[in-house]
Structure formats: structure tokens, C-alpha cells
Design an enzyme around this catalytic site. Structure first.
Site, PDB file in Angstrom:
ATOM      1  N   PRO A   2       0.833  -1.201   0.000  1.00 48.15           N
ATOM      2  CA  PRO A   2       0.000   0.000   0.000  1.00 48.15           C
ATOM      3  C   PRO A   2       0.868   1.252   0.000  1.00 48.15           C
ATOM      4  CG  PRO A   2      -0.028  -1.059   2.153  1.00 48.15           C
ATOM      5  CD  PRO A   2       0.653  -2.001   1.218  1.00 48.15           C
ATOM      6  N   GLU A   3       0.431   2.250  -0.739  1.00 51.10           N
ATOM      7  CA  GLU A   3       1.159   3.514  -0.826  1.00 51.10           C
ATOM      8  C   GLU A   3       0.340   4.593  -0.131  1.00 51.10           C
ATOM      9  OE1 GLU A   3       2.699   4.145  -4.826  1.00 51.10           O
ATOM     10  OE2 GLU A   3       2.647   1.997  -5.214  1.00 51.10           O
ATOM     11  N   HIS A  96      -7.522 -14.723   9.082  1.00 47.76           N
ATOM     12  CA  HIS A  96      -6.162 -14.310   9.403  1.00 47.76           C
ATOM     13  C   HIS A  96      -6.138 -13.178  10.444  1.00 47.76           C
ATOM     14  CE1 HIS A  96      -4.794 -16.842   6.141  1.00 47.76           C
ATOM     15  NE2 HIS A  96      -5.650 -16.241   5.327  1.00 47.76           N
ATOM     16  N   ARG A 117      -0.370 -12.576   5.242  1.00 53.65           N
ATOM     17  CA  ARG A 117       1.028 -12.975   5.031  1.00 53.65           C
ATOM     18  C   ARG A 117       1.930 -12.689   6.227  1.00 53.65           C
ATOM     19  NH1 ARG A 117       1.022 -10.405  -1.079  1.00 53.65           N
ATOM     20  NH2 ARG A 117      -0.454 -11.903  -1.969  1.00 53.65           N
ATOM     21  N   LYS A 163      21.544  14.146  -5.371  1.00 57.09           N
ATOM     22  CA  LYS A 163      21.511  12.699  -5.134  1.00 57.09           C
ATOM     23  C   LYS A 163      22.256  11.924  -6.209  1.00 57.09           C
ATOM     24  CE  LYS A 163      19.801   9.439  -2.415  1.00 57.09           C
ATOM     25  NZ  LYS A 163      20.078   9.364  -0.993  1.00 57.09           N
TER      26      LYS A 163
END
Length: 289
Positions: A2-3, A96, A117, A163
Site C-alpha cells: 500500500p502507498e 487471518h 502474510r 543525489k
């Protein structure tokens, strides 16, 4: 993973359903769900009992629940499949289910952490000493995200130039800009007509500002429809999926026509992920001879 938009959707749901409620009891049903909490499950449950949840906060992809009157927060790692669900008390347990949080009120709902998971989890952390935003100490290094009103665009541009990396790597560097992951990086790069291997050292200020604008636009568009859900794992606190996947222009569209020029989209392996791009609109950088 997820972002920012998916995590923000969860944060908003928690603000509505959990903020201001006092914890009555906690059940830790799987030890991996609290593996980032040094004291283990019993300690996590005992320390959270009796605490009142403040307004949930987010920095990029990271979500935390401040405890009212304390320099302490519950940090939520959603991992690849973690879900924070608000469910009616007595509703059947999810297959779960890893952690259950009950509250001392008559609202009739409880907070559940479900994780197929088991890569995610919850943990208690002190607030970073020099943080004005109440950041947990373990994520104090995370940069502000592009939707944060205090995000410094000028500093970001200078950091990009200094960078000396490639543009997609820079978008995914959470110490430069937080919240952007593989999906929204590909989407913003497609909108900007930038190849993912474009060096950051030669990005002009207007070009980086344009890219940042597209990052914000795609994230706001995703937020408006609940984020991107490719399966049942990415859901809000009520278990509902987002549907921004129907609006994706780049990610997951290999061999489909580019929505701008009609050229078949391509996918290339990239840092154990995939990059999706248009070979015509997003020309690769020239290789120096």
C-alpha cells in the site's frame, strides 16, 4: 505494498471510528503481529489497556495512533496484506485475524488487525524527541510526503540534483519524499513523459516541479476513489476496496495501447519490481559513450 493513498484512506476511517475511544482489552492472536514490539504480545496488550486513542496520523506510507496524554504511539505496519478493520463485536473472526482491540464503550465495534502474510504488525514506540509532529522514533528519518502542507519543494529539487541517481529511484527514496511506491511512481512518470532511468542530476527546477505536480495529482485522484485495490487485501476499515486500478495509465498495462499516443506499453524488470512505460512518450536517456 500500500502507498500513500491506500494508507490515508485507512487513516481517515480510523479517525472516524477509533479516535477518542479508550482501550478495554487487547488480544494478540499471533506473535509475528507484534514482533516489532520489544516486549512481546503480553506486554503490548498490558501497556495499551486503559489508554485512549488520539487522532490517527500518517507520514507517507506510515500510520500511527497517538495515545492521548502520552509520548507514546501505536505504529501500524500494513506490510503486503495487513488490514485494520472496524468490525461489530461478535462478528465472525477473519481467517487471518492477528490482533483484536476492544473498547470500553457501548459503540458496539472493535478494531481488528488482519494479516494473511504476517509481514505487517502493530508496535508501541516513544515519540521522537525532536519531532513537532509526534512521529514515532523509529520513523523519524522519513521525509514529508507531497501532500503535506509543509513539504519543501525547493529543498526537494536541490536534493534531487545532489543525489545523482535516477528519477524513479529518487521517487521511491523515503528519505527524500515519502508515500510514493512503484504504482504511483510509474503513473507520475508517464504523466510527466519521463523515463524511469532519467538521471536526476540534469532535471531542471521546472521539470522536477512538473513531476511533483503529477505525483500530487495522481495521489489525489486515487484518494478520491479509495486508492488502488488489485485484490481483496487492500481495503479500508470497513473492508471496502478502492477502484483507482480502473484509471491507471501505466502500471499493469503491458502491451496495451498508450492512452496518449497508442504505442504498446512495455514492462521491464526493475529492482525486483516492474516498471511500466511508453517507449515513445518516455524515451530512455542517452547512454554516454
Amino acid at each position: 505494498m500500500p502507498e500513500l493513498p491506500e494508507v490515508e484512506v485507512v487513516r481517515r476511517g480510523l479517525e472516524r471510528w477509533v479516535a477518542g475511544r479508550t482501550v478495554e482489552a487487547v488480544e494478540v492472536l499471533h506473535p509475528r503481529a507484534v514482533r516489532r514490539h520489544p516486549g512481546g504480545g503480553a506486554d503490548f496488550a498490558a501497556r495499551l489497556r486503559g489508554e485512549t486513542i488520539g487522532v490517527p496520523r500518517r507520514r507517507g506510507k506510515y500510520l500511527w495512533l497517538p495515545l492521548e496524554g502520552r509520548d507514546l504511539s501505536v505504529l501500524g505496519h500494513l506490510g503486503m496484506s495487513g488490514q485494520l478493520l472496524v468490525q461489530p463485536e461478535g462478528a465472525p473472526d477473519e481467517k487471518h485475524l492477528r490482533i483484536r482491540v476492544r473498547f470500553g464503550d457501548d459503540t458496539g465495534t472493535e478494531l481488528r488487525f488482519v494479516d494473511q502474510r504476517t509481514f505487517g504488525g502493530l508496535s508501541l514506540h516513544e515519540v521522537a524527541a525532536d519531532s513537532a509532529d509526534g512521529l514515532p522514533d523509529v520513523i523519524a528519518h522519513i521525509a514529508r510526503d507531497p501532500l503535506d502542507p509543509l513539504f519543501d519543494e525547493a529543498a526537494y529539487h536541490l536534493a534531487l540534483r545532489a543525489k545523482r541517481t535516477t528519477v524513479k529511484r529518487a521517487l521511491l527514496d523515503q528519505s527524500l519524499i515519502s508515500g510514493v511506491g512503484n504504482i504511483y511512481a510509474d503513473e507520475a512518470l508517464w504523466r510527466s513523459k519521463l523515463h524511469y532511468e532519467r538521471p536526476t542530476g540534469n532535471l531542471t527546477r521546472p521539470r522536477s516541479a512538473e513531476l511533483l505536480g503529477h505525483v500530487r495529482d495522481v495521489m489525489n485522484a486515487a484518494l478520491a476513489v479509495g486508492g488502488t485495490s488489485f485484490d481483496s487485501l487492500y481495503v479500508n476499515v470497513n473492508g471496502e476496496s478502492g477502484y483507482f486500478d480502473r484509471s491507471l495509465d501505466a502500471y499493469g498495462r503491458e502491451d496495451e495501447p498508450c492512452r496518449r499516443c497508442g504505442t504498446p506499453m512495455r514492462r521491464r524488470p526493475w529492482m525486483n519490481r516492474s516498471s511500466y512505460f511508453c517507449p515513445r512518450c518516455q524515451r530512455p536517456p542517452r547512454v554516454e559513450s
